[in-house]
Design an enzyme around this catalytic site. Structure first.
Site, PDB file in Angstrom:
ATOM      1  CB  CYS A  17      -0.960  -0.017   1.192  1.00 49.76           C
ATOM      2  SG  CYS A  17      -0.142  -0.024   2.798  1.00 49.76           S
ATOM      3  CB  VAL A  18       0.342   4.760   0.981  1.00 47.40           C
ATOM      4  CG1 VAL A  18       1.153   6.057   0.996  1.00 47.40           C
ATOM      5  CG2 VAL A  18      -0.867   4.925   0.083  1.00 47.40           C
TER       6      VAL A  18
END
EC number: 2.7.1.201
Length: 471
Positions: free
Chosen positions: A27-28
């Site tokens: 993810c981020v």
């Protein structure tokens, strides 16, 4: 061998090798793994890897915190090193669902629905904050706002308010897109369903109370059955249930309709059936349930404001660890769409983030390892800007006492702002920028809450650590 390549190999070895990985994505800020056997993870070896800022297991996924930007490169090298195929978040989620109990699945479902629409909601919150600065009185001028003193700014403020309010006015459309996609249907039909529930021909949900008192609620007469023509602006439950029904009807019809006529049959029948069900049954029932739950929540916090603030403000970081914090976004949005017009929960989230950041920053002056010093600094700043995972999992949980002290501090701050009735008009960026989402009349009280979580966790962590070193 490059540094990131070496780090990727070390991470693979620490989590049990490629043969222990069912699926991997990112993810981020984090690498996300569906591991076959989490007991094979060598936590000590993992913590020693330079790029690793922390790790934790939640909702059946083992997650390694790397940091924004760097995580993309590490994941690319990880795929090369291990030979595993690139996977999507959905692939990893499906691989881990088998390990979850019903409550975990429910929490994960809500998270899957609301996380994708967060950028729109957070952006709207920030823009509302800018509008608050321009239009609220007594901020820069006694008894007046900026637009009153400088009328040439009025239209700019009005345009900003329109842009900011769109995400909340059409919230059912955003939820409909994400929910129908999550339930396996066509997300475009979810958008249409959501817009349908807030169609301008319907009575605005915020004017329902006044219309009910005056006895002027418009209705459809369906062969003797009267159905109220009421919109569901700001409502969460109606679109969630309707989206589930829409997805299941679409799936049912798609399997049983020849492909040559699916375009003419599936979508029209799906929308018609779901639309009638939404206005006749789903909408009225969930509208009443949602209002009852919201009223109950408000009543509890009104009666036991300080206690509620202490518990929610103090335990919010613990909810982050379990992943259950995502479920409260739905409550925030429901509160914002209610007669209250704001949420008393989100301000405590913002303070909790700051508290974890302050505790992490204090550890920078305590730890001697240079990597940990750097991690404490960067993760503390990150938490001040609303991203707490590096601070929580990379620093505070590792030493335990900073995490606990931060929880106590945010509980005290939550108790104070709850007793003062602090409300946020929107969901914005957690952390220090969160003050812009607070209703202007509560800025003073919220600022005191911010002072508590800026000073108390830092001082408490620093003093406790020094006492611990001397003992």
């Amino acid at each position: 061998m490059g540094e990131l390549n070496r780090s990727a190999r070390q991470i693979a070895d620490a989590i049990g090798g490629a043969e222990n990985i069912a699926a991997a994505t990112h993810c981020v800020t984090r690498l996300r793994f569906a591991l076959i056997d989490e007991s094979k993870v060598d936590q000590e070896a993992l913590d020693q890897i330079d790029v690793v800022k922390g790790s934790f297991s939640a909702n059946g996924q083992f997650q390694v915190v790397i940091g924004q930007g760097t995580v993309n490169s590490v994941y690319a090298e990880f795929v090369k090193e291990t030979g595993i195929g690139e996977a999507t978040k959905d692939d990893v989620k499906k691989a881990t669902e088998k390990k979850m109990n019903p409550l975990q699945r429910a929490v994960k479902t809500l998270a899957d629905i609301f996380i994708p629409i967060l950028p729109a909601i957070v952006t709207a919150g920030l823009l509302m904050g800018i509008n608050n600065i321009l239009t609220a009185q007594d901020i820069f001028f006694s008894g007046k706002s900026i637009v009153q003193v400088y009328p040439q700014w009025a239209d700019l403020a009005n345009m900003i308010n329109l842009i900011a309010g769109t995400a909340f006015a059409f919230l059912p459309a955003l939820i409909g897109w994400s929910a129908v996609k999550r339930f396996g249907g066509n997300p475009l039909l979810g958008i249409v369903l959501g817009v349908m529930l807030v169609h301008p021909d319907l009575l605005n949900a915020w004017g329902y109370g006044a219309a009910e008192q005056s006895g002027k609620i418009p209705v459809w007469n369906l062969f003797g059955l009267e159905v109220q023509k009421v919109g569901y602006q700001g409502q969460v439950l109606p679109i969630l249930i309707a989206s589930y029904l829409l997805a299941k009807i679409e799936q049912f019809l798609t399997k049983r309709t020849p492909e040559s006529i699916q375009l003419l049959v599936v979508a029209p029948i799906t929308l018609l059936v779901t639309g009638f069900a939404s206005f006749i049954i789903i909408g009225p029932v969930t509208f009443a349930v949602g209002n009852a739950l919201t009223s109950g929540f408000i009543a509890v916090f009104s009666t036991f404001a300080a206690l509620g603030g202490l518990l929610y403000g103090g335990l919010y970081s613990a909810l982050v660890i379990t992943g259950m914090h995502h479920t409260f976004l739905a409550v925030d949005l429901q509160l914002i769409g209610s007669k209250l017009g704001g949420t008393f929960l989100w301000p405590m989230l913002a303070l909790s983030n700051i508290a974890q950041g302050s505790a992490a920053l204090a550890m920078m002056f305590i730890v001697k390892d240079e990597k940990q010093k750097g991690l404490s600094l960067t993760s503390g700043i990150s938490a001040y800007l609303g991203i707490t995972e590096p601070a929580i999992f990379g620093v505070n949980l590792r030493y335990r006492f900073p995490f606990i002290i931060a929880m106590i501090s945010s509980g005290l701050a939550g108790m104070y702002i709850s007793s003062q009735g602090v409300l946020a008009s929107s969901v914005g960026v957690g952390g220090v920028p969160g003050i812009f989402s607070i209703m202007s009349q509560y800025w003073g009280a919220f600022a005191i809450g911010m002072a508590i979580v800026l000073v108390a966790p830092f001082a408490g962590t620093y003093v406790y650590a020094r006492m611990k070193q001397k003992s």
